[in-house]
Design a protein around this motif. Sequence first.
Motif, short mmCIF file in Angstrom:
data_model
loop_
_atom_site.label_atom_id
_atom_site.label_comp_id
_atom_site.label_asym_id
_atom_site.label_seq_id
_atom_site.Cartn_x
_atom_site.Cartn_y
_atom_site.Cartn_z
N LYS A 93 0.85 -1.19 0.00
CA LYS A 93 0.00 0.00 0.00
C LYS A 93 0.88 1.24 0.00
O LYS A 93 1.73 1.41 0.87
N LEU A 94 0.67 2.11 -0.96
CA LEU A 94 1.53 3.29 -1.10
C LEU A 94 1.28 4.31 0.00
O LEU A 94 0.14 4.71 0.24
N LEU A 95 2.34 4.71 0.67
CA LEU A 95 2.30 5.85 1.57
C LEU A 95 3.23 6.90 0.96
O LEU A 95 4.45 6.78 1.01
N LEU A 96 2.63 7.90 0.33
CA LEU A 96 3.39 8.96 -0.33
C LEU A 96 3.63 10.10 0.65
O LEU A 96 2.69 10.63 1.22
N ILE A 97 4.89 10.45 0.83
CA ILE A 97 5.22 11.52 1.75
C ILE A 97 6.23 12.47 1.11
O ILE A 97 6.97 12.09 0.20
N ASN A 98 6.23 13.70 1.56
CA ASN A 98 7.22 14.69 1.16
C ASN A 98 7.89 15.17 2.45
O ASN A 98 7.45 16.15 3.05
N PRO A 99 8.90 14.45 2.90
CA PRO A 99 9.41 14.62 4.27
C PRO A 99 9.76 16.04 4.67
O PRO A 99 9.29 16.53 5.70
N ASP A 100 10.59 16.72 3.90
CA ASP A 100 11.04 18.05 4.28
C ASP A 100 9.87 19.03 4.32
O ASP A 100 9.74 19.84 5.24
N TRP A 101 9.00 18.96 3.32
CA TRP A 101 7.86 19.87 3.25
C TRP A 101 6.89 19.62 4.41
O TRP A 101 6.44 20.56 5.07
N GLU A 102 6.56 18.36 4.66
CA GLU A 102 5.61 18.04 5.73
C GLU A 102 6.17 18.41 7.09
O GLU A 102 5.43 18.89 7.96
N ARG A 103 7.46 18.21 7.28
CA ARG A 103 8.08 18.61 8.54
C ARG A 103 7.98 20.13 8.73
O ARG A 103 7.68 20.62 9.82
N GLN A 104 8.21 20.87 7.65
CA GLN A 104 8.13 22.32 7.71
C GLN A 104 6.72 22.80 8.01
O GLN A 104 6.51 23.78 8.74
N GLN A 105 5.71 22.09 7.48
CA GLN A 105 4.32 22.49 7.65
C GLN A 105 3.67 21.90 8.90
O GLN A 105 2.50 22.18 9.19
N GLY A 106 4.41 21.08 9.62
CA GLY A 106 3.85 20.46 10.82
C GLY A 106 2.85 19.37 10.50
O GLY A 106 1.93 19.10 11.29
N ILE A 107 3.01 18.72 9.35
CA ILE A 107 2.12 17.62 8.94
C ILE A 107 2.78 16.29 9.30
O ILE A 107 3.95 16.06 8.99
N LEU A 108 2.05 15.43 9.96
CA LEU A 108 2.55 14.11 10.32
C LEU A 108 1.59 13.05 9.81
O LEU A 108 0.42 13.02 10.16
N GLN A 109 2.08 12.16 8.97
CA GLN A 109 1.27 11.05 8.47
C GLN A 109 1.54 9.81 9.34
O GLN A 109 2.69 9.44 9.58
N VAL A 110 0.47 9.17 9.78
CA VAL A 110 0.56 7.97 10.60
C VAL A 110 -0.22 6.86 9.91
O VAL A 110 -1.39 7.05 9.55
N PHE A 111 0.41 5.71 9.70
CA PHE A 111 -0.22 4.59 8.99
C PHE A 111 -0.36 3.42 9.95
O PHE A 111 0.61 2.92 10.49
N PHE A 112 -1.61 2.99 10.18
CA PHE A 112 -1.89 1.82 11.02
C PHE A 112 -2.21 0.63 10.12
O PHE A 112 -3.06 0.74 9.23
N ASP A 113 -1.56 -0.50 10.34
CA ASP A 113 -1.88 -1.71 9.58
C ASP A 113 -1.41 -2.93 10.37
O ASP A 113 -0.30 -2.91 10.91
N ASP A 114 -2.24 -3.95 10.45
CA ASP A 114 -1.88 -5.12 11.26
C ASP A 114 -0.84 -6.00 10.60
O ASP A 114 -0.37 -6.97 11.21
N ASN A 115 -0.42 -5.68 9.37
CA ASN A 115 0.63 -6.45 8.71
C ASN A 115 1.97 -5.73 8.68
O ASN A 115 2.90 -6.18 8.00
N ILE A 116 2.06 -4.60 9.37
CA ILE A 116 3.36 -3.94 9.52
C ILE A 116 4.20 -4.76 10.50
O ILE A 116 3.74 -5.10 11.59
N GLU A 117 5.42 -5.09 10.10
CA GLU A 117 6.29 -5.91 10.95
C GLU A 117 7.09 -5.03 11.90
O GLU A 117 7.22 -3.82 11.68
N THR A 118 7.64 -5.64 12.93
CA THR A 118 8.43 -4.87 13.90
C THR A 118 9.72 -4.35 13.29
O THR A 118 10.26 -3.33 13.75
N ASP A 119 10.24 -5.03 12.27
CA ASP A 119 11.53 -4.63 11.71
C ASP A 119 11.43 -4.06 10.29
O ASP A 119 12.43 -3.67 9.70
N ARG A 120 10.22 -4.02 9.72
CA ARG A 120 10.06 -3.44 8.39
C ARG A 120 8.59 -3.13 8.14
O ARG A 120 7.70 -3.71 8.78
N ALA A 121 8.34 -2.21 7.21
CA ALA A 121 6.96 -1.79 6.94
C ALA A 121 6.16 -2.89 6.25
O ALA A 121 4.94 -2.98 6.40
N HIS A 122 6.82 -3.71 5.44
CA HIS A 122 6.24 -4.89 4.79
C HIS A 122 5.07 -4.58 3.86
O HIS A 122 5.24 -4.46 2.66
#
Length: 297
Positions: free
Chosen positions: A246-275
Amino acid sequence: MNNDELLRPCQLPTVTDSSSSIVTFGKFVEDFLPLEKQEQRQLKRHFTDPGNAGFGYKPVLESLRQALRFDPSQFDLQSDTLKGTIYDLLKDGNYHILPSFFKMLATLCERGTDFRLLLRTFGSDTANVVAEFNAFCQGIHPLFNKFYRPSHRKLELRMPAFSARVVRSGPLSQDVYLAHVTSDQTVQVVSESSNIYTHIMHNWFGLPTTTEDVDPQATQPGTYSAAIQDDFQWWASQDERDDSGKLLLINPDWERQQGILQVFFDDNIETDRAHIVDVRHAITFEPIQEVQHKKEW
């Protein structure tokens, strides 16, 4: 190694690594057993069956199952407003959407947090999820109407205008498409990651994606909630690799500057990788290094 030896490190399930030599059963099956995906799924699905490695955890599984149930006789599930989808989802006394999700929304609204919600699925359950979600937003959900506040109404998800499907035909940015039916009943297709990012973040959610959008009066949110059906066929065709989920598109520097934080919840995210989540830069489409997105997104 027999089943008893396999289970000795942890008498109860834990999400804390007590030793670098301990791995989850799921990771063991996926990374160390030369099996087809279907065989791996069967091993994990029947982990706690008699004779299998996780049988000792059967009581834990049953306690979790019980926690996902409620007594339907204690709630009015047959009112006129609940006929149809909601009644069918809840009549057997099983939670459909977890209570923690609704409690999270109620808490965010109570605190006055400015947030948007994007529901994601690989399946075909969008309509059912949206029906129950909207019942909560309208204050008519029989299990959670005690949480209702007028501020929840703005979260209602309007179908089909803010429900879309992502299709991936290849590994590049130009191989990604977002298709949905607009409010005037026309089909709109958006291609390329940067355009899709702008469409969701700015056109739908009213968030700035360029310096021209920073004026908060320039664009009001078209919606506070939306839903996307992701491309399971693409993920399956790529052997369920981490860079095809599942695509999570982010623009890190821009979002950090604008105070935007994306949070993705999924029960198939692994402890050591997004998977199951493919985290990429919205503009360059380059994968975001795991060490970075695990700390920030």
